[in-house]
Design a protein around this motif. Sequence first.
Motif, PDB file in Angstrom:
ATOM      1  N   LEU A 181       0.836  -1.241  -0.037  1.00  0.00           N
ATOM      2  CA  LEU A 181      -0.123  -0.037  -0.159  1.00  0.00           C
ATOM      3  C   LEU A 181       0.762   1.213   0.014  1.00  0.00           C
ATOM      4  O   LEU A 181       0.820   2.167  -0.778  1.00  0.00           O
ATOM      5  CB  LEU A 181      -0.957  -0.126   1.253  1.00  0.00           C
ATOM      6  CG  LEU A 181      -1.932   1.067   1.243  1.00  0.00           C
ATOM      7  CD1 LEU A 181      -2.718   1.213   0.188  1.00  0.00           C
ATOM      8  CD2 LEU A 181      -2.644   1.253   2.508  1.00  0.00           C
ATOM      9  N   ASN A 182       1.776   1.300   0.666  1.00  0.00           N
ATOM     10  CA  ASN A 182       3.049   2.186   0.751  1.00  0.00           C
ATOM     11  C   ASN A 182       3.380   2.576  -0.565  1.00  0.00           C
ATOM     12  O   ASN A 182       3.442   3.677  -0.993  1.00  0.00           O
ATOM     13  CB  ASN A 182       3.938   2.064   1.683  1.00  0.00           C
ATOM     14  CG  ASN A 182       3.634   2.579   3.243  1.00  0.00           C
ATOM     15  OD1 ASN A 182       3.017   3.661   3.570  1.00  0.00           O
ATOM     16  ND2 ASN A 182       4.056   1.773   4.122  1.00  0.00           N
ATOM     17  N   LEU A 183       3.946   1.586  -1.242  1.00  0.00           N
ATOM     18  CA  LEU A 183       4.706   1.856  -2.459  1.00  0.00           C
ATOM     19  C   LEU A 183       3.438   2.410  -3.426  1.00  0.00           C
ATOM     20  O   LEU A 183       3.755   3.159  -4.416  1.00  0.00           O
ATOM     21  CB  LEU A 183       4.980   0.430  -2.955  1.00  0.00           C
ATOM     22  CG  LEU A 183       6.232  -0.195  -2.275  1.00  0.00           C
ATOM     23  CD1 LEU A 183       6.700  -1.263  -2.794  1.00  0.00           C
ATOM     24  CD2 LEU A 183       7.458   0.944  -1.995  1.00  0.00           C
ATOM     25  N   VAL A 185       0.614   3.789  -2.997  1.00  0.00           N
ATOM     26  CA  VAL A 185       0.157   5.222  -2.656  1.00  0.00           C
ATOM     27  C   VAL A 185       1.237   6.363  -2.857  1.00  0.00           C
ATOM     28  O   VAL A 185       1.302   7.547  -3.603  1.00  0.00           O
ATOM     29  CB  VAL A 185      -0.186   5.394  -1.171  1.00  0.00           C
ATOM     30  CG1 VAL A 185      -0.337   6.951  -0.917  1.00  0.00           C
ATOM     31  CG2 VAL A 185      -1.687   4.842  -0.745  1.00  0.00           C
ATOM     32  N   ASN A 186       2.668   5.959  -2.836  1.00  0.00           N
ATOM     33  CA  ASN A 186       3.554   6.858  -3.241  1.00  0.00           C
ATOM     34  C   ASN A 186       3.547   6.905  -4.819  1.00  0.00           C
ATOM     35  O   ASN A 186       3.833   7.976  -5.277  1.00  0.00           O
ATOM     36  CB  ASN A 186       4.965   5.980  -2.715  1.00  0.00           C
ATOM     37  CG  ASN A 186       5.285   6.399  -1.470  1.00  0.00           C
ATOM     38  OD1 ASN A 186       4.541   7.357  -0.854  1.00  0.00           O
ATOM     39  ND2 ASN A 186       6.308   5.726  -0.922  1.00  0.00           N
ATOM     40  N   ALA A 187       3.521   5.908  -5.486  1.00  0.00           N
ATOM     41  CA  ALA A 187       3.478   5.887  -6.957  1.00  0.00           C
ATOM     42  C   ALA A 187       2.452   6.880  -7.250  1.00  0.00           C
ATOM     43  O   ALA A 187       2.543   7.583  -8.231  1.00  0.00           O
ATOM     44  CB  ALA A 187       3.147   4.641  -7.503  1.00  0.00           C
ATOM     45  N   THR A 200       8.705  14.503   1.104  1.00  0.00           N
ATOM     46  CA  THR A 200       8.402  15.937   0.514  1.00  0.00           C
ATOM     47  C   THR A 200       7.208  16.459   0.064  1.00  0.00           C
ATOM     48  O   THR A 200       6.819  17.029  -0.425  1.00  0.00           O
ATOM     49  CB  THR A 200       9.383  15.624  -1.156  1.00  0.00           C
ATOM     50  OG1 THR A 200       8.605  14.278  -1.548  1.00  0.00           O
ATOM     51  CG2 THR A 200      10.540  15.382  -0.842  1.00  0.00           C
ATOM     52  N   LYS A 201       6.084  15.692   1.074  1.00  0.00           N
ATOM     53  CA  LYS A 201       4.847  16.045   0.964  1.00  0.00           C
ATOM     54  C   LYS A 201       4.504  16.959   1.840  1.00  0.00           C
ATOM     55  O   LYS A 201       4.957  17.006   3.063  1.00  0.00           O
ATOM     56  CB  LYS A 201       3.929  14.679   1.085  1.00  0.00           C
ATOM     57  CG  LYS A 201       4.410  13.760  -0.224  1.00  0.00           C
ATOM     58  CD  LYS A 201       3.982  12.304   0.061  1.00  0.00           C
ATOM     59  CE  LYS A 201       4.508  11.323  -0.919  1.00  0.00           C
ATOM     60  NZ  LYS A 201       4.008   9.936  -0.552  1.00  0.00           N
ATOM     61  N   PRO A 202       3.314  17.532   1.545  1.00  0.00           N
ATOM     62  CA  PRO A 202       2.743  18.662   2.493  1.00  0.00           C
ATOM     63  C   PRO A 202       2.248  17.956   3.721  1.00  0.00           C
ATOM     64  O   PRO A 202       1.911  16.814   3.811  1.00  0.00           O
ATOM     65  CB  PRO A 202       1.560  19.290   1.844  1.00  0.00           C
ATOM     66  CG  PRO A 202       1.280  18.560   0.674  1.00  0.00           C
ATOM     67  CD  PRO A 202       2.632  17.523   0.474  1.00  0.00           C
ATOM     68  N   LEU A 248       7.077   8.089   7.132  1.00  0.00           N
ATOM     69  CA  LEU A 248       7.325   6.813   7.567  1.00  0.00           C
ATOM     70  C   LEU A 248       7.109   5.579   6.832  1.00  0.00           C
ATOM     71  O   LEU A 248       7.706   4.657   6.962  1.00  0.00           O
ATOM     72  CB  LEU A 248       6.452   6.757   8.806  1.00  0.00           C
ATOM     73  CG  LEU A 248       6.971   7.455  10.103  1.00  0.00           C
ATOM     74  CD1 LEU A 248       5.761   7.373  11.306  1.00  0.00           C
ATOM     75  CD2 LEU A 248       8.063   7.095  10.468  1.00  0.00           C
ATOM     76  N   GLY A 249       6.559   5.832   5.699  1.00  0.00           N
ATOM     77  CA  GLY A 249       6.024   4.642   4.737  1.00  0.00           C
ATOM     78  C   GLY A 249       7.208   3.927   4.234  1.00  0.00           C
ATOM     79  O   GLY A 249       7.342   2.629   4.637  1.00  0.00           O
ATOM     80  N   LEU A 250       8.415   4.431   3.748  1.00  0.00           N
ATOM     81  CA  LEU A 250       9.255   3.509   3.194  1.00  0.00           C
ATOM     82  C   LEU A 250      10.315   2.838   4.457  1.00  0.00           C
ATOM     83  O   LEU A 250      10.794   2.135   4.106  1.00  0.00           O
ATOM     84  CB  LEU A 250      10.148   4.611   2.220  1.00  0.00           C
ATOM     85  CG  LEU A 250       9.487   4.595   0.890  1.00  0.00           C
ATOM     86  CD1 LEU A 250      10.486   5.447   0.126  1.00  0.00           C
ATOM     87  CD2 LEU A 250       9.290   3.310   0.312  1.00  0.00           C
TER      88      LEU A 250
HETATM   89 MG   LIG Z   1       4.481   7.032   1.612  1.00  0.00          MG
END
Ligand SMILES: [Mg+2]
Length: 649
Positions: free
Chosen positions: A406-408, A410-412, A464-466, A473-475
């Motif tokens: 899910l982290n990957l 959502v990052n994508a 780098t997100k607002p 923490l995701g990665l």
């Molecule tokens: Mg993330």
Amino acid sequence: MNTGSAGPAAALTRGPGIRASGGCSSIGRVQGRIVDWPLRVKLVAVSAALVAGLAAALLFGLPRALDAQSRGWLESRSLAMARLLGHALEAAVDFEDARAAGAALDALQDARGTAYAVLLRADGSPLSAHRSPDEPTPLAVGGGEAATFAGGLLHVRVPIVTRSGRVATLLMGFSLDELGERRREARRTVLLSAAVFLLVGLISSFVVAQLVARPLARITEVARRVAAGQEQPALRLPLGRADEVGVLATAFHQMLDRLSAQQEQLVMADRRVSIGRLAAGVAHEINNPLSFLAGNLDYVAAELPNLAALISQGHPEATGALLQRFGEAVDDTREGARRVASIVKGLRTFARDDQDRRERVRLDAPLEAAIEMAMHEIKHRARLVRRFECLPHVMGSEVRLSQVFLNLLVNAAHAIPEGAPARNEIRVSLRLGSPSRALVEVADTGSGIPEAERGRIFDPFFTTKPVGEGSGLGLSISRNIVEKLGGEIGFDTEVGRGSTFRVSLPLAQAEEAALPEAAPDRPPPPLPAGYRLLVVDDEPMVGAAVKRALDGDLQVVVAGSGREALEHILAGERFDRVLCDVMMPGMSGEELLAEVSRRAPQLRDAFVFMTGGAFTEVARGFVEAYGGPLLEKPLDVATLRRVLREGLT
Ligand SMILES: [Mg+2]
Ligand SMILES: Nc1ncnc2c1ncn2[C@@H]1O[C@H](COP(=O)(O)OP(=O)(O)O)[C@@H](O)[C@H]1O
């Protein structure tokens, strides 16, 4: 393409060295080298140097001191001997009796170490001699007592003054053989004690090193493993000692415990935050099928009177057309229900409190759960493409693997701006890597990662997100989860072209994982006539639905609680199977099973449990211990029939 990876080795080598640095480079270098020595070597080296210094001091200093002492002792002894002989010679001097003097001197024959003895008159002419000196003696006639070392001998002079006032001089020479012998003896003793010193020093420094450096080295090794993200490193810590090393090890152990507890909390918190952030989207995803599901049902309900009228008035064509529209509506409704069920299944995967379980997981399951959750984020930005070349199994926690994917995903999605889903793609691939690894790739056509950020994206809290969109923490957590399973996570990226994140995991069992999945089941043979099923669920709709689906070919009795079910059973009704909910108010599934085992044991093995999710560890433990089948709601009729058939001939 540029590659980054999150190998622990990289982090280790990146650490600052503990080196002495200074203006004087050579000193700096030497110090640096010594500082880098292992503690054990340093300890042994320091004690060896100390002991060797001490031994050297003994070896060179002690013989010299002993030598000086022996010379003094030899001098005073020889003088005393000459004085004594001088007294014995007084009479011979008085009477100028050379014969008596010769006899007295010859008594020296037996005294070991006497080289010569000469009795001289006051004018220096010899009166008598016992062996003459080979060379002229260094001491002249006249003057007081004297002793001097020369030519390998100790020369002694003693003046003789008789009672009648005559004066003579006794000159004697003593060999230094005895002194050499003493010196050799002393050196032997010193050498022996230096060797003993050295040996004892080395042994004791080795023992000290064992006592201190060994356990320290072990603690260091554990720390290194923890830094490398290995699991269970605490096993080798020297716990149970009461000294400083033991205290250090215990404190370190507690720190590890606390760290791992906090890590657990962090993993859980990250999951909850993800779900929270995606909740609105997921609700939306559920709402869509729900709305056409409700719409279709409303339509069928509204048209039912028309259908009845058409049938009673005998319009077969119109009836057929309406029935066909009903069929379409029902098909759509089923599809909607399937969609809702699959979204809820994904959601449930995330909500589970898994305590980092290890189970056999087919990798597409966590991938689908993650896709289900992320779909709302993805679909306004990109097409989602699945490339599952195989369906490998790994050992791990399905919940945590879902969290990673899910982290990957959502990052994508976040790397792609909204608005052009046709021009962008997020590709999820699943294939076998080497050796015995499963490879999951999440590739996007998004922004890519700038060079300056590549080394930091796995750092905790780097984002780098607002605020509100990214926690950073995701990665970091994903890497943690993957490495705990013995896997690796890395990425390729190119600014402006996109990124590919790659997770490789060890296969559960190489041979089995590579096997193709089992062919879809054929429909099970029908149940025997007179088969009776007792359905126990506190939700009446569940019982009603099962009854409706199965009542044609078997008899279904519905009980709304454990108590009611028990009444049926104790009243002597016969049942082939009991389909029982796990969590029920009042009497739970577990309690019902316990009662039945006690009071109607023949039915104990007839239980099939079902659960709606929200599953406590206790309930899971109970079902696993029971060992019978467990079905997940919503129930799938074909699966239910197959399970009910099992065990029948
Ligand atoms: Mg993330
Ligand atoms: N697929 C990707 N494309 C571009 N940048 C990414 C991608 N994945 C991660 N990043 C970068 O890595 C950072 C850290 O990611 P992550 O640890 O998941 O935290 P978060 O998503 O909360 O920011 C992101 O803020 C982003 O800058």
